[in-house]
Design an enzyme around this catalytic site. Structure first.
Site, PDB file in Angstrom:
ATOM      1  CB  CYS A 148      -2.975 -19.570  50.236  1.00 33.62           C
ATOM      2  SG  CYS A 148      -4.616 -19.385  49.020  1.00 33.62           S
ATOM      3  CB  CYS A 156      -7.093 -18.637  51.068  1.00 36.68           C
ATOM      4  SG  CYS A 156      -6.205 -19.989  50.154  1.00 36.68           S
TER       5      CYS A 156
END
Lengths: 478, 169, 72
Positions: free
Chosen positions: B66, B69
Site C-alpha cells: 500500500c 502506508c
C-alpha cells in the site's frame, strides 16, 4: 456447409470463448484461493519474488518513459520510425500529471486505391508547388505528402504542373515516394475529488503537413463496494482538419492534375462507459461500452477507385473516392487480467459495429511470465476480423451508374489479421527499467476474393499487408 | 476457434443455447471461490487494548503493498517520538499475507513501532477497515473517537491536531 | 442475431458476476502489483493502437480506470 451466417458464428464463438475463459479462470482461482497456510511466516504461494510483483508507482514519484518504434511493411510499403517520450508525475496528494510527445516519420509506398492491370498504368496528380492552395506553406523544409518519384510535366490544357507516375503491370498500383512527418502531444491530469471519485481531463493535438487534429476529453470514475467496483464515464471531442497538399478533390470526380477545392473538417464525439470489477483477489474484469459519432469530411483525398470495362477489366478512368459524411460507431470491450502466482493472463475481446457496415471482432491473449527476480517476457497473440464497408469496392464497372459512395481503401476491406508478439522487460535497478517488443502482423482476405472482369483471375486485388514492428524503450523513475 | 464452438453451441436449436449458457453460469456460481477459511484458534492475532487504558492509542492498519502506508510511517514514527509513552501508544496491525514481506517493508522504512500480524484480516474485519491504510484514534477510556481513512500527506497537520485533542482531554 | 448477441452478452456478464467474491480492502495485494495494472506500458499500448489504427477500420474501446490497490 454452414447454414449459419459465418459472421454470426464468429461473434457468437468469440463471446462464448470469453465466457469459457471466465469459467475456467474462476474455477482455477477457486483452487488458488483455498490454498491457505497455517504458518504465517511461510511465503505465500502468490508472492513469488519478482520485481513486477511490486506495487505500481507510489505517490510522489515521477517516471520518464522513452521508446522508439520501428515499423516496416512488406513489399516496399510504409516504413515508419516513431519515437515516443512521456513523463508521468504522481503527486503525494493523489494528483497525476502526464505528458506524452510522439513524433512519426513515415516513408515508403502506399496503394493508391486503383486496381492492378496487365499493363503499366499512368496516374496524374497535381505537382507540389510552393504557393499551392490548401495545405501548409513549407515550414522550414517539411517534406511533402503524396506522390513523388514520377515525372513532372506541364499540362498543355491547363498550363499547370502535374506529376505523372506509373503503376507497374500485374501489381497493385502504389503511390511511391510517400513521405510524412507527424507530431502529437497528449496532456493528461487526474485528481481525486473524494476518496471514491476521480476526475480526469486530457488534451491532445497532432499535426502533419496535410492533417491536423485537436481533441479534449473528460472522465469521471466512481468507486463502490469497498472500491471493488469502479464505474467510469468519459467524453471525448475531436476536431480534425484535412488539408491535402493539392486541395480537396470533388468526390467521384476524375483523377487529374487540375486545381482542387478547399480544406475540409470533421468532428467526432465519443462517449465511453465502463465498469471495472475486482472479481476476486486474483482476477480483474473490465467491461466497456463506447459510442462515437463523426460528422464531416471522412474521405481520403488521395485515394482513387478504378472504373473498368465490364467485359475485359481494362481500366477506363480513375475517380477520387467518396465516403459518407456521417459515421456512428459502437463497441463493447471486455478484458480480464488473471494472476496465477506471479504469472498474469490477459484476455480481452472487442466487438465493433459502425454505420458504414463495418463489424469487427478483436480477441487478444497474452501471458506475463516472470523470469528470475527482475525480468519478464510476455508472448501475445491477437486475432482480428473485420467485414467490409458497405461502399467498399475494388473497382467500379464503367457501364454501371455511379454509386453515391465508393472506396477501394484496404482499411475498409474485409480481412483477418493475426498479430503475434513477444514483449519483455528488465529492471536494471529500482529506478531504471528497459523494455521491448517484437511483433509480426499479417493480414489476409476474408470472404469472397475480389476479381476483375475478364480473364484476370491472376491479378490480386487485396491490398492488405504484413508488417513487422520492433519497439525498444526505457523507464526512469525518481 | 469457430469449429469446435460451432459444434457444441450452434448445432443446438435456439432455446437450448440459452440453457447451455445458464448451465455455464450455474457451474461458475458453484465453483465460485470460497472465502479463505477462518483463522484457527492458534493463529488469532492478539490485540489487548485494555493494557493501554489511560493512554491514547493510534491504531493503524497497513500492508507492504500500500503506497500511502509507506508515507504514513514517517508520520507515525514522528508521533511516537513527539509524545511520551505515558500519553500515546502507536500500535500497527499488518495485513500482509506473508510476514517476511511485512518485515522487509519495516526494515525499509526503519520502523520499530509495535506490530501485530493479522494475515487473515480478523482484526481488520472486527474494526471494519474499509480503506488502506486506516487509522483509529482511541481515547484514554478505550473508546474509538476518530477514524482516518487513507493517509493523505497534505492532511498531516489535521491528523496531528486530532492526536493532540485526545491527549489533552 | 441481435437477440442472440444480447442474450450472450448478458449471460457472459452473468457468468462473470457469478464468479464474484467479496474482496476486502486488505486483500488487494495482487491487484496492487505492477503486472496487474490495466495499462502497464502506456507507450507500448499507444504504439500498438497506432499500428492497428493505421490498417484497420475499428478504433477505441478501452479505458484504464479501476483495479489497483484501492488505497486512500
Amino acid at each position: 456447409m454452414q447454414l449459419i451466417d459465418s459472421r454470426k458464428g464468429t461473434i457468437g464463438a468469440t463471446l462464448c470463448l470469453v465466457t469459457a475463459n471466465l469459467l475456467a479462470g474462476t474455477s482455477l482461482l477457486a483452487a488458488d484461493n483455498n490454498t491457505g497456510t497455517n504458518n504465517p511466516s511461510a511465503p505465500d504461494v502468490a508472492q513469488v519474488q519478482n520485481a513486477y510483483d511490486q506495487p505500481a508507482n507510489e505517490l510522489g514519484t515521477t517516471v520518464i518513459d522513452s521508446a522508439v518504434l520501428f515499423y516496416k511493411e512488406d513489399g516496399g510499403r510504409v516504413q515508419a520510425i516513431e519515437p515516443i517520450v512521456s513523463i508521468v508525475h504522481s503527486a503525494k496528494n493523489g494528483n497525476v500529471f502526464s505528458a506524452r510527445l510522439t513524433y512519426d516519420s513515415l516513408t515508403g509506398a502506399t496503394p493508391n486505391g486503383a486496381a492492378p492491370w496487365r499493363f503499366n498504368q499512368t496516374f496524374v496528380t497535381p505537382a507540389r508547388q510552393e504557393n499551392m492552395r490548401g495545405g501548409d506553406d513549407d515550414e522550414g523544409g517539411n517534406s511533402s505528402t503524396g506522390a513523388s518519384g514520377g515525372t513532372t510535366v506541364t499540362d498543355p490544357r491547363t498550363g499547370r504542373q502535374v506529376l505523372q507516375y506509373t503503376g507497374d503491370a500485374n501489381q497493385l498500383p502504389l503511390d511511391s515516394g510517400f513521405q510524412d512527418q507527424r507530431w502529437a502531444v497528449d496532456l493528461g491530469f487526474s485528481t481525486p475529488l473524494s476518496s471514491k471519485t476521480t476526475l480526469s481531463l486530457g488534451l491532445n493535438g497532432s499535426n502533419e503537413q496535410d492533417y491536423r487534429s485537436y481533441a479534449g476529453r473528460v472522465s469521471i470514475a466512481q468507486e463502490f463496494n469497498n472500491k471493488s467496483t469502479t464505474l467510469s464515464v468519459g467524453v471525448n471531442f475531436e476536431h480534425d482538419i484535412s488539408k491535402p497538399f493539392f486541395g480537396t478533390p470533388v468526390p467521384l470526380s476524375e483523377m487529374s492534375g487540375d486545381a482542387k477545392g478547399a480544406n475540409q473538417n470533421k468532428d467526432v464525439l465519443s462517449i465511453i462507459a465502463g465498469v471495472t470489477q475486482v472479481m476476486n483477489r486474483n482476477w480483474l474484469l473490465q467491461l466497456n461500452y463506447s459510442f462515437g459519432s463523426g460528422k464531416g469530411y471522412q474521405t481520403d483525398p488521395y485515394k482513387i477507385v478504378s472504373r473498368v470495362n465490364p467485359i475485359s477489366g481494362r481500366p477506363v478512368n480513375y475517380l477520387y473516392e467518396s465516403r459518407p459524411e456521417t459515421r456512428t460507431r459502437h463497441s463493447v470491450y471486455v478484458s480480464n487480467k488473471i494472476a496465477m502466482g506471479s504469472f498474469v493472463t490477459d484476455l480481452s475481446a472487442r466487438y465493433y459495429h459502425d454505420s458504414w457496415g463495418i463489424n469487427s471482432i478483436t480477441a487478444e491473449l497474452s501471458e506475463h511470465i516472470p523470469i528470475g527476480s527482475r525480468a519478464y517476457i510476455q508472448p501475445s497473440v491477437r486475432y482480428y476480423h473485420q467485414s467490409a464497408a458497405d461502399f467498399f469496392n475494388y473497382y467500379l464497372l464503367a457501364a454501371a451508374p455511379l454509386p453515391q459512395f465508393a472506396s477501394a481503401d484496404s482499411r475498409l476491406d474485409s480481412f483477418n489479421a493475426i498479430t503475434v508478439g513477444l514483449s519483455g522487460g528488465y529492471k536494471i535497478s529500482d529506478q531504471l527499467e528497459i523494455y521491448g517488443l517484437v511483433e509480426g502482423y499479417r493480414q489476409s482476405k476474408a470472404g469472397t476474393k475480389g476479381v476483375l472482369p475478364g480473364d484476370n483471375a491472376n491479378l490480386e486485388l487485396f491490398a492488405g499487408t504484413n508488417a513487422i514492428s520492433v519497439l525498444t524503450g526505457f523507464k526512469f523513475k525518481f | 476457434m469457430g469449429a469446435a464452438t460451432d459444434m457444441i453451441f450452434f448445432r443446438q436449436p435456439g432455446k437450448y443455447r440459452i440453457f447451455f449458457l445458464m448451465l455455464a453460469f450455474a457451474i461458475t456460481a458453484f465453483l465460485s471461490p470460497l472465502q479463505s477459511s477462518a483463522a484457527t484458534a492458534s493463529e488469532q492475532p492478539e490485540l489487548n487494548l485494555s493494557q493501554y487504558e489511560g493512554k491514547v492509542v493510534y491504531l493503524d492498519f497497513w500492508a507492504s503493498w500500500c503506497g500511502p502506508c509507506k508515507l504514513s510511517f514517517p508520520f507515525m514514527k514522528g508521533l511516537s517520538h513527539q509524545y511520551s509513552s505515558r500519553d500515546l501508544v502507536v500500535v500497527t496491525i499488518n495485513l500482509d499475507r506473508s510476514r517476511a514481506v511485512a518485515d522487509a517493508f519495516l526494515r525499509q522504512v526503519g520502523s520499530n513501532l509495535k506490530v501485530i500480524y493479522d494475515s487473515k484480516g480478523v482484526l481488520a474485519k472486527d474494526y471494519r477497515v474499509s480503506d488502506m491504510p486506516t487509522s483509529l484514534l482511541i481515547d484514554r477510556t478505550g473508546k474509538v473517537r476518530i477514524i482516518h481513512k487513507g493517509f493523505h500527506p497534505e492532511k498531516e497537520a489535521e491528523y496531528r491536531a486530532h492526536v493532540e485533542q485526545l491527549i489533552h482531554e | 442475431m441481435k437477440k442472440i448477441l444480447t442474450a450472450c452478452s448478458l449471460l457472459a456478464l452473468g457468468v462473470s458476476l457469478g464468479g464474484c467474491a467479496t474482496v476486502q480492502p486488505w486483500e488487494r495485494d495482487v491487484m496492487a502489483r505492477e503486472s496487474m495494472q490495466l495499462n502497464v506500458n502506456p507507450n507500448l499500448t499507444a504504439a500498438n493502437e497506432h499500428i492497428a489504427f493505421s490498417k484497420e477500420a475499428s478504433s477505441g474501446g478501452r479505458s484504464f480506470d479501476g483495479g489497483g490497490c484501492g488505497c486512500n
